[in-house]
Design a protein around this motif. Sequence first.
Motif, PDB file in Angstrom:
ATOM      1  N   CYS A  66      -5.404   4.782   5.357  1.00  0.00           N
ATOM      2  CA  CYS A  66      -5.641   6.003   6.113  1.00  0.00           C
ATOM      3  C   CYS A  66      -6.944   5.827   6.884  1.00  0.00           C
ATOM      4  CB  CYS A  66      -5.691   7.221   5.197  1.00  0.00           C
ATOM      5  SG  CYS A  66      -4.119   7.463   4.351  1.00  0.00           S
ATOM      6  N   GLY A  67      -6.785   5.347   8.073  1.00  0.00           N
ATOM      7  CA  GLY A  67      -7.912   5.072   8.960  1.00  0.00           C
ATOM      8  C   GLY A  67      -7.284   4.712  10.276  1.00  0.00           C
ATOM      9  N   VAL A  68      -7.987   3.939  11.094  1.00  0.00           N
ATOM     10  CA  VAL A  68      -7.376   3.546  12.370  1.00  0.00           C
ATOM     11  C   VAL A  68      -6.809   2.131  12.276  1.00  0.00           C
ATOM     12  CG1 VAL A  68      -8.579   5.220  13.813  1.00  0.00           C
ATOM     13  CG2 VAL A  68      -9.663   3.018  13.308  1.00  0.00           C
ATOM     14  N   ARG A  69      -6.041   1.762  13.306  1.00  0.00           N
ATOM     15  CA  ARG A  69      -5.223   0.545  13.217  1.00  0.00           C
ATOM     16  C   ARG A  69      -6.051  -0.716  12.955  1.00  0.00           C
ATOM     17  NH1 ARG A  69      -2.475   1.192  17.816  1.00  0.00           N
ATOM     18  NH2 ARG A  69      -4.009  -0.065  18.891  1.00  0.00           N
ATOM     19  N   PHE A  70      -7.217  -0.842  13.611  1.00  0.00           N
ATOM     20  CA  PHE A  70      -7.961  -2.084  13.401  1.00  0.00           C
ATOM     21  C   PHE A  70      -8.383  -2.219  11.931  1.00  0.00           C
ATOM     22  CE2 PHE A  70     -11.696   0.640  14.260  1.00  0.00           C
ATOM     23  CZ  PHE A  70     -12.589   0.185  13.290  1.00  0.00           C
ATOM     24  N   MET A  71      -8.617  -1.097  11.257  1.00  0.00           N
ATOM     25  CA  MET A  71      -9.022  -1.147   9.842  1.00  0.00           C
ATOM     26  C   MET A  71      -7.853  -1.634   8.982  1.00  0.00           C
ATOM     27  SD  MET A  71     -11.140   2.428   9.539  1.00  0.00           S
ATOM     28  CE  MET A  71     -12.631   2.717  10.505  1.00  0.00           C
ATOM     29  N   ALA A  72      -6.656  -1.127   9.301  1.00  0.00           N
ATOM     30  CA  ALA A  72      -5.462  -1.559   8.562  1.00  0.00           C
ATOM     31  C   ALA A  72      -5.173  -3.035   8.850  1.00  0.00           C
ATOM     32  CB  ALA A  72      -4.279  -0.690   8.947  1.00  0.00           C
ATOM     33  N   GLU A  73      -5.449  -3.456  10.078  1.00  0.00           N
ATOM     34  CA  GLU A  73      -5.264  -4.883  10.416  1.00  0.00           C
ATOM     35  C   GLU A  73      -6.196  -5.757   9.579  1.00  0.00           C
ATOM     36  OE1 GLU A  73      -3.822  -4.870  15.098  1.00  0.00           O
ATOM     37  OE2 GLU A  73      -5.837  -5.529  14.622  1.00  0.00           O
ATOM     38  N   VAL A  74      -7.426  -5.281   9.398  1.00  0.00           N
ATOM     39  CA  VAL A  74      -8.377  -6.054   8.574  1.00  0.00           C
ATOM     40  C   VAL A  74      -7.815  -6.221   7.158  1.00  0.00           C
ATOM     41  CG1 VAL A  74     -10.672  -5.975   7.481  1.00  0.00           C
ATOM     42  CG2 VAL A  74     -10.438  -5.478   9.919  1.00  0.00           C
ATOM     43  N   ALA A  75      -7.229  -5.161   6.635  1.00  0.00           N
ATOM     44  CA  ALA A  75      -6.632  -5.238   5.292  1.00  0.00           C
ATOM     45  C   ALA A  75      -5.540  -6.303   5.263  1.00  0.00           C
ATOM     46  CB  ALA A  75      -6.076  -3.877   4.892  1.00  0.00           C
ATOM     47  N   LYS A  76      -4.722  -6.355   6.296  1.00  0.00           N
ATOM     48  CA  LYS A  76      -3.620  -7.323   6.343  1.00  0.00           C
ATOM     49  C   LYS A  76      -4.171  -8.755   6.535  1.00  0.00           C
ATOM     50  CE  LYS A  76       0.716  -8.478   6.406  1.00  0.00           C
ATOM     51  NZ  LYS A  76       1.545  -8.313   5.202  1.00  0.00           N
ATOM     52  N   ILE A  77      -5.191  -8.889   7.363  1.00  0.00           N
ATOM     53  CA  ILE A  77      -5.785 -10.217   7.596  1.00  0.00           C
ATOM     54  C   ILE A  77      -6.338 -10.772   6.284  1.00  0.00           C
ATOM     55  CG2 ILE A  77      -7.715 -11.426   8.742  1.00  0.00           C
ATOM     56  CD1 ILE A  77      -7.322  -9.339  11.085  1.00  0.00           C
ATOM     57  N   LEU A  78      -6.977  -9.888   5.513  1.00  0.00           N
ATOM     58  CA  LEU A  78      -7.623 -10.354   4.272  1.00  0.00           C
ATOM     59  C   LEU A  78      -6.639 -10.445   3.106  1.00  0.00           C
ATOM     60  CD1 LEU A  78     -10.936  -8.284   4.519  1.00  0.00           C
ATOM     61  CD2 LEU A  78     -10.662 -10.724   4.962  1.00  0.00           C
ATOM     62  N   SER A  79      -5.578  -9.669   3.146  1.00  0.00           N
ATOM     63  CA  SER A  79      -4.603  -9.653   2.049  1.00  0.00           C
ATOM     64  C   SER A  79      -3.189  -9.803   2.603  1.00  0.00           C
ATOM     65  CB  SER A  79      -4.714  -8.338   1.270  1.00  0.00           C
ATOM     66  OG  SER A  79      -5.900  -8.280   0.538  1.00  0.00           O
ATOM     67  N   PRO A  80      -2.855 -10.966   3.152  1.00  0.00           N
ATOM     68  CA  PRO A  80      -1.575 -11.118   3.869  1.00  0.00           C
ATOM     69  C   PRO A  80      -0.347 -10.965   2.987  1.00  0.00           C
ATOM     70  CG  PRO A  80      -2.679 -13.236   3.598  1.00  0.00           C
ATOM     71  CD  PRO A  80      -3.652 -12.203   3.150  1.00  0.00           C
ATOM     72  N   GLN A  81      -0.504 -11.212   1.692  1.00  0.00           N
ATOM     73  CA  GLN A  81       0.646 -11.112   0.786  1.00  0.00           C
ATOM     74  C   GLN A  81       0.991  -9.658   0.468  1.00  0.00           C
ATOM     75  OE1 GLN A  81      -2.445 -11.930   0.148  1.00  0.00           O
ATOM     76  NE2 GLN A  81      -3.050 -11.064  -1.815  1.00  0.00           N
ATOM     77  N   LYS A  82       0.119  -8.739   0.857  1.00  0.00           N
ATOM     78  CA  LYS A  82       0.373  -7.322   0.559  1.00  0.00           C
ATOM     79  C   LYS A  82       1.047  -6.638   1.752  1.00  0.00           C
ATOM     80  CE  LYS A  82      -3.463  -7.236  -2.577  1.00  0.00           C
ATOM     81  NZ  LYS A  82      -2.723  -7.955  -3.587  1.00  0.00           N
ATOM     82  N   THR A  83       1.810  -5.606   1.438  1.00  0.00           N
ATOM     83  CA  THR A  83       2.384  -4.793   2.513  1.00  0.00           C
ATOM     84  C   THR A  83       1.323  -3.761   2.889  1.00  0.00           C
ATOM     85  OG1 THR A  83       4.567  -5.083   1.575  1.00  0.00           O
ATOM     86  CG2 THR A  83       4.274  -3.224   3.078  1.00  0.00           C
ATOM     87  N   VAL A  84       0.975  -3.724   4.179  1.00  0.00           N
ATOM     88  CA  VAL A  84      -0.028  -2.751   4.630  1.00  0.00           C
ATOM     89  C   VAL A  84       0.674  -1.743   5.541  1.00  0.00           C
ATOM     90  CG1 VAL A  84      -2.203  -2.392   5.865  1.00  0.00           C
ATOM     91  CG2 VAL A  84      -1.877  -4.470   4.486  1.00  0.00           C
ATOM     92  N   ILE A  85       0.579  -0.476   5.175  1.00  0.00           N
ATOM     93  CA  ILE A  85       1.193   0.569   6.000  1.00  0.00           C
ATOM     94  C   ILE A  85       0.102   1.504   6.527  1.00  0.00           C
ATOM     95  CG2 ILE A  85       3.541   0.541   5.043  1.00  0.00           C
ATOM     96  CD1 ILE A  85       2.747   2.667   3.045  1.00  0.00           C
ATOM     97  N   LEU A  86       0.357   1.985   7.736  1.00  0.00           N
ATOM     98  CA  LEU A  86      -0.573   2.893   8.412  1.00  0.00           C
ATOM     99  C   LEU A  86       0.247   4.137   8.750  1.00  0.00           C
ATOM    100  CD1 LEU A  86      -3.351   3.198   9.991  1.00  0.00           C
ATOM    101  CD2 LEU A  86      -2.210   2.076  11.907  1.00  0.00           C
ATOM    102  N   PRO A  87      -0.179   5.333   8.350  1.00  0.00           N
ATOM    103  CA  PRO A  87       0.672   6.509   8.577  1.00  0.00           C
ATOM    104  C   PRO A  87       1.122   6.684  10.027  1.00  0.00           C
ATOM    105  CG  PRO A  87      -1.107   7.058   7.072  1.00  0.00           C
ATOM    106  CD  PRO A  87      -1.389   5.646   7.555  1.00  0.00           C
TER     107      PRO A  87
END
Length: 329
Positions: A66-87
Motif C-alpha cells: 500500500c504505497g505507490v508503484r515504484f515502492m511496490a517495484e522495489v519490493a519485487k526487485i528485492l524479493s522476486p520469488q514473492k508475489t507483489v500486489i499493488l491495490p
Amino acid sequence: MNAPVQSLKGLDLKAEINRLRKERNAVILGHYYQTPDIQDIADFVGDSLDLSAKAAATDADVIAFCGVRFMAEVAKILSPQKTVILPDMAAGCSLEDSCPPEEFAKFRAAHPDHIAITYINCSAAVKAHSDIIVTSSSAEKILAQLPMDQKIIFAPDKNLGAYFNRKTGRDMLLWPGACIVHEAFSETELLKLKAQYPDAPIAAHPECPAFILDHADEVGSTRAILEFALKSPAETIIVATEPHIIHQMQKAAPHKLFIGAPGADGNCNCNMCPYMALNTMEKLYLALRDMEPRIEIDEETRIAAKRPLDRMLEMAGATVGKGAMGPRG
Ligand code: 13P
Ligand code: SF4
C-alpha cells in the motif's frame, strides 16, 4: 480485472482483508501517506527505506504493497520469488513521471565522468541506469562515504538534490524533477500559520522547495518527521509533508496538536498525494482476493535495478526502523 467496487457494499472489508492475509500468507506494507484505515490494517507502516528493508526481509509469500508503484517495484526487485500486489496500478509518482528512462540514459551518457545517485522515487528502468539509490533518510549517510571530488548526477528530485548540495557542500548535477505535492506548499500561508502559532516548530520533508525548508526546524524523511514530532517538547507542530502522516502522530501523542502546512489558497487539498489516494480498502481487498494487479519486472531490468538498491541497503546499514507495527510487523 478487479470487480467493480460498488459490488462490495455490505462486506466487512477489515474482516475479509484479515482472512485473506492469513489464507495467502501475505504481509501488508503501508506508507505513512496512506489513509488511516489502510495504515491501521497494515502489518508495518514506514518510510521508503524501512519499507524496502522490510520487503527484502519478509518471509511472507505475498507482499500487498500500500504505497505507490515504484515502492511496490522495489519490493519485487528485492524479493522476486514473492508475489507483489499493488491495490491500484495507476498509483504512480510525479517524480517518476519527470524522469523518463530514455532521457535519463541520454543524460548519463552525456556526463560519462559522473556517477548517478538516484532517489528511490523513480521507475525500475531508471534504477537500472543508476549507480546507487538513496532515500531521504539514507542519502546523507551514503554521500558521506563518497569522496568530495566525486562528480555526481542526482536525479530526479531537484529540491532534494539542492537540499543535499547545501547540506554537504557538494555540487551535484541535478535532474529537474519535482514532487507536485511538496511543491504545492505556500511560503506566505506557512508564515501566516507560524504567526498564529509562534512556538510551533516546523518539520518538513526535503522534497519541499528551499523557500519552505528555510523555515523548517527539522528536515527529514517521513520517519524522521514523525520521530521529531513525537520527541519535541512542543505541544503544537507544523507538518510540511503529505498530511496523512499526522494519523500516526495523533495516535502516539493524542494530547498534541499537529497542523498540516497549507497550500496556495491556505485551504486546498493540493498537498495530499493523489497517487497514494488511489489505494483504498476496497482495492486492497480485491487485490488480495484476486492476487492482482501484480508487479512484474523483466529479469534483465530487475537484476540491473537491484545492484544500486543493494548498494543503498549496504551503505545505509539498513536495518528496518521501528515504523508502526501491525499484526505481523
Ligand atoms: P520517505 O522516504 O520520506 O517516506 O518519502 C517518500 C515520498 O514519496 C515522499 O514524498
Ligand atoms: Fe511521489 Fe510526491 Fe506522492 Fe511522494 S508525495 S509519492 S514524491 S507524488
